[in-house]
Design a protein around this motif. Structure first.
Motif, PDB file in Angstrom:
ATOM      1  N   MET A   1      31.027  -9.003  80.958  1.00 36.20           N
ATOM      2  CA  MET A   1      32.125  -9.225  80.933  1.00 36.20           C
ATOM      3  C   MET A   1      32.992  -8.158  81.856  1.00 36.20           C
ATOM      4  O   MET A   1      34.093  -8.713  82.463  1.00 36.20           O
ATOM      5  N   ALA A   2      32.253  -7.085  82.257  1.00 34.09           N
ATOM      6  CA  ALA A   2      33.000  -6.285  83.375  1.00 34.09           C
ATOM      7  C   ALA A   2      33.004  -7.062  84.778  1.00 34.09           C
ATOM      8  O   ALA A   2      33.837  -6.896  85.761  1.00 34.09           O
ATOM      9  N   ALA A   3      31.612  -8.094  84.731  1.00 38.14           N
ATOM     10  CA  ALA A   3      31.282  -8.534  86.108  1.00 38.14           C
ATOM     11  C   ALA A   3      31.779  -9.756  86.314  1.00 38.14           C
ATOM     12  O   ALA A   3      31.876 -10.341  87.530  1.00 38.14           O
ATOM     13  N   ILE A   4      32.193 -10.414  85.201  1.00 35.89           N
ATOM     14  CA  ILE A   4      32.343 -12.016  85.351  1.00 35.89           C
ATOM     15  C   ILE A   4      33.517 -12.344  86.378  1.00 35.89           C
ATOM     16  O   ILE A   4      33.619 -13.560  86.974  1.00 35.89           O
ATOM     17  N   GLY A   5      34.637 -11.415  86.205  1.00 40.83           N
ATOM     18  CA  GLY A   5      35.626 -11.539  87.294  1.00 40.83           C
ATOM     19  C   GLY A   5      35.282 -11.562  88.793  1.00 40.83           C
ATOM     20  O   GLY A   5      35.571 -12.399  89.334  1.00 40.83           O
ATOM     21  N   ILE A   6      34.349 -10.820  89.003  1.00 34.97           N
ATOM     22  CA  ILE A   6      33.965 -10.628  90.465  1.00 34.97           C
ATOM     23  C   ILE A   6      33.214 -11.696  90.714  1.00 34.97           C
ATOM     24  O   ILE A   6      33.191 -12.253  91.805  1.00 34.97           O
ATOM     25  N   ILE A   7      32.260 -12.242  89.956  1.00 36.70           N
ATOM     26  CA  ILE A   7      31.483 -13.286  89.951  1.00 36.70           C
ATOM     27  C   ILE A   7      32.153 -14.559  90.237  1.00 36.70           C
ATOM     28  O   ILE A   7      31.814 -15.392  91.363  1.00 36.70           O
ATOM     29  N   ALA A   8      33.383 -14.573  89.897  1.00 38.68           N
ATOM     30  CA  ALA A   8      34.214 -15.912  89.757  1.00 38.68           C
ATOM     31  C   ALA A   8      35.118 -15.710  91.128  1.00 38.68           C
ATOM     32  O   ALA A   8      35.006 -16.996  91.773  1.00 38.68           O
ATOM     33  N   SER A   9      35.602 -14.795  91.415  1.00 37.24           N
ATOM     34  CA  SER A   9      36.355 -14.481  92.804  1.00 37.24           C
ATOM     35  C   SER A   9      35.551 -14.384  94.142  1.00 37.24           C
ATOM     36  O   SER A   9      35.990 -15.267  94.831  1.00 37.24           O
ATOM     37  N   MET A  10      34.405 -13.837  93.969  1.00 39.12           N
ATOM     38  CA  MET A  10      33.553 -13.760  95.202  1.00 39.12           C
ATOM     39  C   MET A  10      32.664 -14.754  95.509  1.00 39.12           C
ATOM     40  O   MET A  10      32.221 -15.325  96.452  1.00 39.12           O
ATOM     41  N   LEU A  11      32.104 -15.337  94.312  1.00 40.65           N
ATOM     42  CA  LEU A  11      30.751 -16.331  94.575  1.00 40.65           C
ATOM     43  C   LEU A  11      31.550 -17.763  94.295  1.00 40.65           C
ATOM     44  O   LEU A  11      30.957 -18.942  94.356  1.00 40.65           O
ATOM     45  N   GLY A  12      32.833 -17.835  93.562  1.00 40.75           N
ATOM     46  CA  GLY A  12      33.451 -19.210  93.313  1.00 40.75           C
ATOM     47  C   GLY A  12      32.815 -19.902  91.998  1.00 40.75           C
ATOM     48  O   GLY A  12      32.885 -21.126  92.235  1.00 40.75           O
ATOM     49  N   PHE A  13      32.526 -19.055  91.067  1.00 39.85           N
ATOM     50  CA  PHE A  13      32.046 -19.834  89.938  1.00 39.85           C
ATOM     51  C   PHE A  13      33.033 -20.391  89.100  1.00 39.85           C
ATOM     52  O   PHE A  13      34.164 -19.459  88.848  1.00 39.85           O
ATOM     53  N   SER A  14      32.699 -21.758  88.612  1.00 44.95           N
ATOM     54  CA  SER A  14      33.731 -22.542  87.896  1.00 44.95           C
ATOM     55  C   SER A  14      33.484 -21.964  86.395  1.00 44.95           C
ATOM     56  O   SER A  14      32.471 -21.075  86.083  1.00 44.95           O
ATOM     57  N   PRO A  15      34.377 -22.149  85.508  1.00 46.68           N
ATOM     58  CA  PRO A  15      34.288 -21.771  83.997  1.00 46.68           C
ATOM     59  C   PRO A  15      32.843 -22.245  83.565  1.00 46.68           C
ATOM     60  O   PRO A  15      32.376 -21.422  82.500  1.00 46.68           O
ATOM     61  N   GLU A  16      32.559 -23.456  83.815  1.00 46.02           N
ATOM     62  CA  GLU A  16      31.197 -23.915  83.285  1.00 46.02           C
ATOM     63  C   GLU A  16      29.916 -23.010  83.742  1.00 46.02           C
ATOM     64  O   GLU A  16      29.056 -22.497  82.929  1.00 46.02           O
ATOM     65  N   ASN A  17      30.003 -22.490  84.964  1.00 48.40           N
ATOM     66  CA  ASN A  17      29.145 -21.669  85.609  1.00 48.40           C
ATOM     67  C   ASN A  17      29.151 -20.392  85.034  1.00 48.40           C
ATOM     68  O   ASN A  17      27.889 -19.752  84.688  1.00 48.40           O
ATOM     69  N   GLN A  18      30.380 -19.724  84.794  1.00 53.63           N
ATOM     70  CA  GLN A  18      30.400 -18.596  84.235  1.00 53.63           C
ATOM     71  C   GLN A  18      29.848 -18.501  82.674  1.00 53.63           C
ATOM     72  O   GLN A  18      29.330 -17.565  82.408  1.00 53.63           O
ATOM     73  N   ALA A  19      30.333 -19.644  81.961  1.00 48.63           N
ATOM     74  CA  ALA A  19      29.560 -19.897  80.542  1.00 48.63           C
ATOM     75  C   ALA A  19      28.097 -19.851  80.781  1.00 48.63           C
ATOM     76  O   ALA A  19      27.196 -19.057  79.866  1.00 48.63           O
ATOM     77  N   LEU A  20      27.544 -20.462  81.623  1.00 47.30           N
ATOM     78  CA  LEU A  20      25.948 -20.472  81.783  1.00 47.30           C
ATOM     79  C   LEU A  20      25.392 -18.859  82.248  1.00 47.30           C
ATOM     80  O   LEU A  20      24.278 -18.719  81.814  1.00 47.30           O
ATOM     81  N   MET A  21      26.206 -18.344  83.226  1.00 41.97           N
ATOM     82  CA  MET A  21      25.992 -16.847  83.316  1.00 41.97           C
ATOM     83  C   MET A  21      25.907 -16.011  82.266  1.00 41.97           C
ATOM     84  O   MET A  21      24.888 -15.013  81.911  1.00 41.97           O
TER      85      MET A  21
END
Length: 396
Positions: A334-354
């Motif tokens: 939960m602390a990391a998901i924002g960086i994953i989305a902003s720096m790697l361009g993960f969509s909401p679906e990819n974030q859910a899989l992560m």
């Protein structure tokens, strides 16, 4: 049975299983209800992520500064170095293994398009107050400034805000995650790609478990060389902490066991009592290895561009951001998901899989974190001899 009901991993597995089983038979009218919920939850998550970063990082950095000293500085540097090394190990191993291991799945998954087959009934947009990167920069700078103040009003405000954010994570985000993950797998099952995803999940989990064992072996070999102790014997003594972390999924909850086992290795009380609680917060090598490997796997199977320099920057930011992770299952992601989305361009679906992948292996990552804390404590015990320890900890 009550323990299972309160176990996040059980809930996530149940959500995945139900999503797979019901995806092919559920009426579209009902399926769209869950996709509507997912649309709302994605907006809520995006809104809260910058606030989570500020609420967790500011007080964490502020508290670290209040115990400043040479021992603290060395501990932080070793822990951060170990975390970054774990990320590099995960990157190099994943880039060597995953392309061939996942090559048959590369052309079969397109989450960006497939997840839209169930259309939400409606959507509500509420953009965040500020983006992820401004939140990170503000948190670091404000946290450093806060560390120079003693008993300040801002410090108390930051602590209270941290309590609010932690409460929201524990009582809002985490409880709703299984429903969100259920919706994702329901949609994937409906679109016919769930078998490929599960096949990928099993391969990733197996490889990452082997990498965790490899990482711990390297950490204790290095500690053994520095301390002139048997690394295998030290690893054996740390097994109770490892298995306790597997059950609790929390570094914080495992501190008493970790502390006891570190002392059995021969680490002095004053070093062990300082290093173990601190490393439970700042040493996240197991979590780093897991997140980097999972990100790479998801990027590879979707043909996303991978750049080492970009990933190195991602790992360095991630190593700092995860320090703020609360001591609850799933806190690090939960602390990391924002960086994953902003720096790697993960969509909401990819974030859910992560999130699903991370929680499926949360026990392994936490166990790797706390067991590696033992190697750091042994190293510190050797570097800081008895005659200097009092001076080095005088500012604590």
């Amino acid at each position: 049975m009550n323990k299972l009901k309160n176990n996040l991993l059980f809930k996530v597995i149940l959500a995945i299983v139900l999503g797979i089983l019901l995806g092919g038979i559920i009426p579209e009218t009902i399926g769209r209800i869950f996709i509507t919920f997912n649309s709302f939850f994605s907006e809520l998550l995006n809104f809260l992520i910058p606030l989570i970063i500020v609420g967790l990082i500011v007080p964490s950095i502020g508290r670290l500064g209040q115990t400043a000293g040479k021992l603290l500085l060395v501990t932080v540097l070793i822990a951060y170095g170990s975390t970054i090394f774990a990320g590099l190990l995960g990157y190099s191993a994943s880039m060597s293994i995953f392309p061939s291991l996942l090559e048959n799945q590369t052309e079969q998954i397109n989450l960006g398009e497939k997840a839209k087959e169930f259309a939400p009934y409606f959507s509500i947009e509420f953009p965040p107050f500020f983006a992820v990167m401004p939140a990170l920069v503000f948190s670091f700078l404000f946290g450093i400034g806060l560390s120079r103040l003693q008993d300040s009003t801002f410090g108390k405000l930051a602590d209270n805000f941290e309590e609010i954010i932690t409460y929201l994570i524990q009582h809002l985000i985490i409880p709703l995650l299984p429903i969100f993950i259920f919706g994702i797998f329901l949609n994937m099952s409906y679109s016919g790609q769930v078998v490929t995803i599960l096949n990928v999940f099993l391969k990733i989990i197996g490889i990452i478990f082997i990498l965790h064992v490899t990482l711990l072996t390297i950490q204790f070999i290095i500690a053994g060389i520095i301390a002139k102790k048997n690394p295998l014997k030290m690893m054996q003594l740390m097994l109770p902490a490892y298995f306790t972390a597997l059950g609790t999924q929390s570094s914080a909850a495992t501190i008493p066991i970790t502390l006891a086992q570190v002392k059995k290795i021969g680490v002095r009380d004053e070093i062990a009592s300082f290093a173990v609680p601190l490393c439970a917060t700042i040493h996240l090598s197991g979590s780093m290895l897991k997140i980097v490997s999972c990100c790479l796997a998801l990027m590879l199977i979707q043909g996303m561009e991978i750049n080492f320099i970009q990933f190195l920057g991602f790992m360095m930011m991630l190593g700092i951001a995860m320090v703020a992770a609360p001591g609850v299952p799933g806190g690090a992601i939960m602390a990391a998901i924002g960086i994953i989305a902003s720096m790697l361009g993960f969509s909401p679906e990819n974030q859910a899989l992560m999130i699903a992948l991370y929680i499926a292996m949360d026990s392994f990552g936490t166990a790797g974190n706390v067991t590696g804390d033992g190697a750091i404590a042994v190293t510190l015990d050797t570097l800081f001899k008895k005659k200097t320890i009092d001076n080095l900890t005088s500012t604590r």
